[in-house]
Scaffold this active site. Structure first.
Site, PDB file in Angstrom:
ATOM      1  N   HIS A  53       5.254   6.057  11.495  1.00 33.37           N
ATOM      2  CA  HIS A  53       4.748   5.913  10.131  1.00 33.37           C
ATOM      3  C   HIS A  53       3.787   7.078   9.878  1.00 33.37           C
ATOM      4  O   HIS A  53       2.571   6.902   9.831  1.00 33.37           O
ATOM      5  CB  HIS A  53       4.039   4.565  10.010  1.00 33.37           C
ATOM      6  CG  HIS A  53       3.765   4.115   8.612  1.00 33.37           C
ATOM      7  ND1 HIS A  53       3.841   4.946   7.506  1.00 33.37           N
ATOM      8  CD2 HIS A  53       3.390   2.893   8.139  1.00 33.37           C
ATOM      9  CE1 HIS A  53       3.526   4.256   6.421  1.00 33.37           C
ATOM     10  NE2 HIS A  53       3.259   3.017   6.779  1.00 33.37           N
TER      11      HIS A  53
ATOM     12  N   ARG B 130      11.318   3.995   3.144  1.00 31.74           N
ATOM     13  CA  ARG B 130      10.992   3.040   4.224  1.00 31.74           C
ATOM     14  C   ARG B 130      12.259   2.287   4.562  1.00 31.74           C
ATOM     15  O   ARG B 130      12.985   1.842   3.668  1.00 31.74           O
ATOM     16  CB  ARG B 130       9.907   2.074   3.767  1.00 31.74           C
ATOM     17  CG  ARG B 130       9.724   0.909   4.730  1.00 31.74           C
ATOM     18  CD  ARG B 130       8.499   0.096   4.433  1.00 31.74           C
ATOM     19  NE  ARG B 130       7.289   0.819   4.787  1.00 31.74           N
ATOM     20  CZ  ARG B 130       6.073   0.278   4.782  1.00 31.74           C
ATOM     21  NH1 ARG B 130       5.916  -0.980   4.432  1.00 31.74           N
ATOM     22  NH2 ARG B 130       5.014   0.997   5.114  1.00 31.74           N
TER      23      ARG B 130
ATOM     24  N   ARG C 103       0.798  -1.225   0.000  1.00 32.69           N
ATOM     25  CA  ARG C 103       0.000   0.000   0.000  1.00 32.69           C
ATOM     26  C   ARG C 103       0.827   1.269   0.000  1.00 32.69           C
ATOM     27  O   ARG C 103       0.574   2.196  -0.759  1.00 32.69           O
ATOM     28  CB  ARG C 103      -0.900   0.076   1.238  1.00 32.69           C
ATOM     29  CG  ARG C 103      -2.259  -0.512   1.062  1.00 32.69           C
ATOM     30  CD  ARG C 103      -2.714  -1.064   2.375  1.00 32.69           C
ATOM     31  NE  ARG C 103      -1.802  -2.125   2.751  1.00 32.69           N
ATOM     32  CZ  ARG C 103      -1.935  -3.384   2.330  1.00 32.69           C
ATOM     33  NH1 ARG C 103      -2.953  -3.728   1.601  1.00 32.69           N
ATOM     34  NH2 ARG C 103      -1.061  -4.304   2.664  1.00 32.69           N
ATOM     35  N   THR C 104       1.807   1.325   0.900  1.00 29.21           N
ATOM     36  CA  THR C 104       2.495   2.608   1.059  1.00 29.21           C
ATOM     37  C   THR C 104       3.238   2.959  -0.223  1.00 29.21           C
ATOM     38  O   THR C 104       3.098   4.057  -0.753  1.00 29.21           O
ATOM     39  CB  THR C 104       3.442   2.547   2.277  1.00 29.21           C
ATOM     40  OG1 THR C 104       2.668   2.169   3.420  1.00 29.21           O
ATOM     41  CG2 THR C 104       4.077   3.898   2.535  1.00 29.21           C
TER      42      THR C 104
ATOM     43  N   LYS D  75      25.642  -3.330  -1.130  1.00 30.08           N
ATOM     44  CA  LYS D  75      27.103  -3.284  -1.276  1.00 30.08           C
ATOM     45  C   LYS D  75      27.754  -2.533  -0.125  1.00 30.08           C
ATOM     46  O   LYS D  75      28.967  -2.331  -0.116  1.00 30.08           O
ATOM     47  CB  LYS D  75      27.466  -2.575  -2.588  1.00 30.08           C
ATOM     48  CG  LYS D  75      26.907  -3.199  -3.833  1.00 30.08           C
ATOM     49  CD  LYS D  75      27.325  -2.355  -5.039  1.00 30.08           C
ATOM     50  CE  LYS D  75      26.663  -2.830  -6.314  1.00 30.08           C
ATOM     51  NZ  LYS D  75      26.926  -1.880  -7.408  1.00 30.08           N
TER      52      LYS D  75
HETATM   53  C1  NCD Z   1       1.824  -0.919   8.165  1.00 28.29           C
HETATM   54  C2  NCD Z   1       3.324  -0.730   8.307  1.00 28.29           C
HETATM   55  O1  NCD Z   1       4.070  -0.916   7.338  1.00 28.29           O
HETATM   56  O2  NCD Z   1       3.718  -0.351   9.396  1.00 28.29           O
HETATM   57  N1  NCD Z   1       1.455  -1.138   6.846  1.00 28.29           N
HETATM   58  C3  NCD Z   1       1.171  -0.052   6.075  1.00 28.29           C
HETATM   59  O3  NCD Z   1       2.016   0.774   5.809  1.00 28.29           O
HETATM   60  N2  NCD Z   1      -0.100   0.099   5.684  1.00 28.29           N
HETATM   61  C4  NCD Z   1       1.278  -1.924   9.087  1.00 28.29           C
HETATM   62  C5  NCD Z   1       1.863  -3.291   9.086  1.00 28.29           C
HETATM   63  O4  NCD Z   1       2.777  -3.619   8.321  1.00 28.29           O
HETATM   64  O5  NCD Z   1       1.351  -4.096   9.880  1.00 28.29           O
END
Ligand code: NCD
Length: 308
Positions: free
Chosen positions: A129, A101, A51-52, A80
């Site tokens: 997040h 991320r 999703r993100t 590397k």
């Molecule tokens: C969440 C995350 O990555 O922290 N997912 C997301 O970004 N929608 C929640 C999760 O991974 O459980």
């Protein structure tokens, strides 16, 4: 700082403005279709995501911009031994904005300090997040119409669930928000959230193991998955993974206007037949993620589209 690392960097009026823009985008997508023409977003994902990452990418495409990046550490030069600082320095030559991320807490902060272009924290380890929180806030605004006077149940892995930490911080600024923190003993919220956010600001909260007892008073129930990748020991994960499973019978005692949220991915925490209940908001929530990220990209690039 350049970008968005922690949700608390945004004032409440800035959050309101992002939500207003996101709602305007939902109503008038064509107005925004070329807003980022010629701009590039780099998605640097050192950890898995559906999703993100894809909502960031869809957001940029729907603004008329372009996307480049990688979706696993193994396909980048970090494998590397390149540092995050060097990576963002170089990516800043190629892109106008970065979404990152990383499994290490604080890595996007280091990146933002080094970067010449805005860096968005798309999740750092078990820490924060902020764009999931913006997604959650847009969902709460659209479903409940307010952020104050809400009883919010957060259930599952409150220790490693970074979305929970950011959401508690964000909601703690509003009047009369009460948190019901539902988790097994081993997965309670970290001390820094309890002390630095909840106790310090005199926020009303209770910690319990009992989801069913809490259900009748909740306005929002935010379910989370047990974060397998953050466990040191697989046996602990297996023991705790099914601590809570929301089912249709368990919703019988809930308010008729309860809003059930989940950042997704769902593993086993919500039975699939709950999806048909009108109180299930988690797929709408995932949809909202694209629109609020469009609003955030516009803000961080300093692009204004006439709001009328
Ligand atoms: C969440 C995350 O990555 O922290 N997912 C997301 O970004 N929608 C929640 C999760 O991974 O459980």
């Amino acid at each position: 700082m350049n970008g968005l690392i922690d949700i608390m960097q945004l004032r409440t009026d800035e959050i309101d403005a992002l939500i207003k823009t996101a709602n305007d985008i939902i109503g008038n997508p064509q107005k925004y279709a070329q807003a980022c023409a010629g701009k590039k977003l780099a998605t640097l994902f050192f950890e898995p995501s559906t999703r993100t990452r894809l909502s960031f990418e869809a957001a940029m495409y729907e603004l008329g911009g372009h996307v480049l990046g990688f979706s696993e550490a193994a396909s980048s030069s970090s494998s590397k031994g390149e540092s995050v600082a060097d990576t963002v320095t170089v990516v800043g030559y190629y892109a106008d904005i970065i979404a990152m991320r990383h499994p290490k807490e604080g890595a996007p902060l280091v990146a933002a300090m080094k970067s010449s272009v805005p860096v968005i924290n798309a999740g750092d380890g078990g820490h924060n997040h902020p764009t999931q929180t913006l997604t959650d806030l847009l969902t709460i605004q659209r479903e409940k119409g307010r952020f104050d006077h809400l009883t919010v149940g957060l259930c599952g892995d409150l220790k490693f669930g970074r979305t929970v930490h950011s959401l508690i911080s964000a909601l703690s600024r509003y009047e009369k928000v009460k948190f019901v923190l539902i988790s097994p003993e081993e997965l309670v919220i970290p001390d820094y959230v309890r002390q630095e956010v909840l106790q310090k600001n005199n926020i009303d909260f209770v910690e319990t193991r009992d989801l069913e007892a809490a259900m009748p008073e909740l306005d929002i129930l935010y379910m989370t998955r047990v974060q397998r990748e953050r466990f040191f020991n697989e046996a602990d994960y297996i023991r705790l993974k099914d601590s809570y499973v929301l089912t249709v019978p368990k919703l019988q005692s809930a308010k008729s206007d309860l809003c059930v949220m989940h950042p997704l991915p769902r593993v086993n925490e919500i039975a699939v037949d709950v999806d048909d209940d009108p109180r299930a908001c988690y797929f709408k929530q995932a949809q909202n993620g694209k629109y609020i990220r469009m609003a955030l990209i516009l803000k961080l690039l300093g692009i204004e589209v006439d709001a009328q």
